[in-house]
Scaffold this active site. Sequence first.
Site, mmCIF file in Angstrom:
data_model
loop_
_atom_site.group_PDB
_atom_site.id
_atom_site.type_symbol
_atom_site.label_atom_id
_atom_site.label_comp_id
_atom_site.label_asym_id
_atom_site.label_seq_id
_atom_site.Cartn_x
_atom_site.Cartn_y
_atom_site.Cartn_z
ATOM 1 N N ALA A 118 0.827 -1.211 0.000
ATOM 2 C CA ALA A 118 0.000 0.000 0.000
ATOM 3 C C ALA A 118 0.860 1.259 0.000
ATOM 4 C CB ALA A 118 -0.942 -0.001 1.204
ATOM 5 N N SER A 138 3.062 4.157 -2.453
ATOM 6 C CA SER A 138 2.579 5.094 -3.477
ATOM 7 C C SER A 138 2.182 4.377 -4.764
ATOM 8 C CB SER A 138 3.659 6.138 -3.784
ATOM 9 O OG SER A 138 3.998 6.854 -2.632
ATOM 10 N N TRP A 139 3.070 3.528 -5.304
ATOM 11 C CA TRP A 139 2.794 2.888 -6.576
ATOM 12 C C TRP A 139 1.750 1.788 -6.443
ATOM 13 C CZ3 TRP A 139 1.485 3.086 -11.067
ATOM 14 C CH2 TRP A 139 1.844 2.252 -12.120
ATOM 15 N N LYS A 183 17.100 2.429 -14.958
ATOM 16 C CA LYS A 183 16.754 3.857 -15.026
ATOM 17 C C LYS A 183 16.841 4.520 -13.655
ATOM 18 C CE LYS A 183 12.505 3.319 -13.161
ATOM 19 N NZ LYS A 183 11.764 4.092 -12.146
ATOM 20 N N THR A 202 11.763 9.415 -15.058
ATOM 21 C CA THR A 202 12.432 9.276 -13.763
ATOM 22 C C THR A 202 13.599 10.234 -13.625
ATOM 23 O OG1 THR A 202 11.843 6.928 -13.858
ATOM 24 C CG2 THR A 202 13.381 7.578 -12.162
#
Length: 341
Positions: A16, A18-19, A198, A255
């Site tokens: 749970a 952010s993403w 990245k 990013t």
Amino acid sequence: MAGFAADVQRVTVLGAGSWGTAFAKVLGDAGRDVTMWARRESVAEEIRERHTNESYLPGTSLPERITATADAAEALDGAQAVVLGVPSQSLRANLTGWQPLLPRDAILVSLAKGVELGTLKRMSEVIAELAEVDPGEIVVVSGPNLAREIADGQPAAAVLACADHERAKAVQQATSNQYFRPYTNTDVVGCELGGACKNVIALSCGMAAGMGLGANTMATLITRGLAEMARLGAKLGADPLTFAGLAGLGDLVATCSSPLSRNRTFGERLGRGETLAEAQAATGGQVAEGVASCSSIRELAQRHGADMPITDAMYRVCHEGVDPRQAGAELLGRSRKPEWR
């Protein structure tokens, strides 16, 4: 696993943050019933009762279709797809406990972007090992997906990579909505490497910003970073075109450029002269994914003979205490060569 639901309606999101929360919102806005698992009961209760997650996505209203629990067995009961939304370096520990609870026919979906320390395994390889499934059955999500923007309903696209195209299509159908456009891809290796690498290149862009450097430097780091990602991908059998797509260039640009990127902002603190410990304290004790990944990706590159000078420089800054300015000078002082070598 045997069969799977081509029309996925019930989805569990384990994590749970952010993403994980933003991806749950994508699913809910696509008309799916979503159960989230949160490590803390207080977070689960907030999601369940108030349809918010202020700790991670303040100001975001979650769809009524989303509920939450801190009980993993309850969360996984009856799931047709299970989304693994915990950080890459904690995936193994979490999945070890979840493995006995996973529904036999559920599609497994990975949100984590990284290469595991020690084993040097990609996230789908870790999942396949612990869940005891064929690696070709796991769907990997990658692309320019900053959680805050997606939670705000800003248009975005993603790649759903899986060797089994039908599984990718099932997740594609379950996540398509008015602001989120998922594409399918069968190059899992390329998509996972793009997503992991990245983060390291974003650290370098943040450091450059922290040192007051401008667009020319950023463009150079992004472009040369893309080149070294592609070199590693070539060694591991990835499709070169993947790095020109959403999971490569797309994710890299987002990013490296956005202040919403934890890796970029963490690197910026280092570029301003803060130590790793000071940057970590300033971000609430959280370390950017690229700090761990630069170590495992560097080792993976060395094992396969891939030249990754920016990744090596980030490793030296983060783990050997080299000053970012010195690392930058060393990059500029490397031997001259043709661009595509």
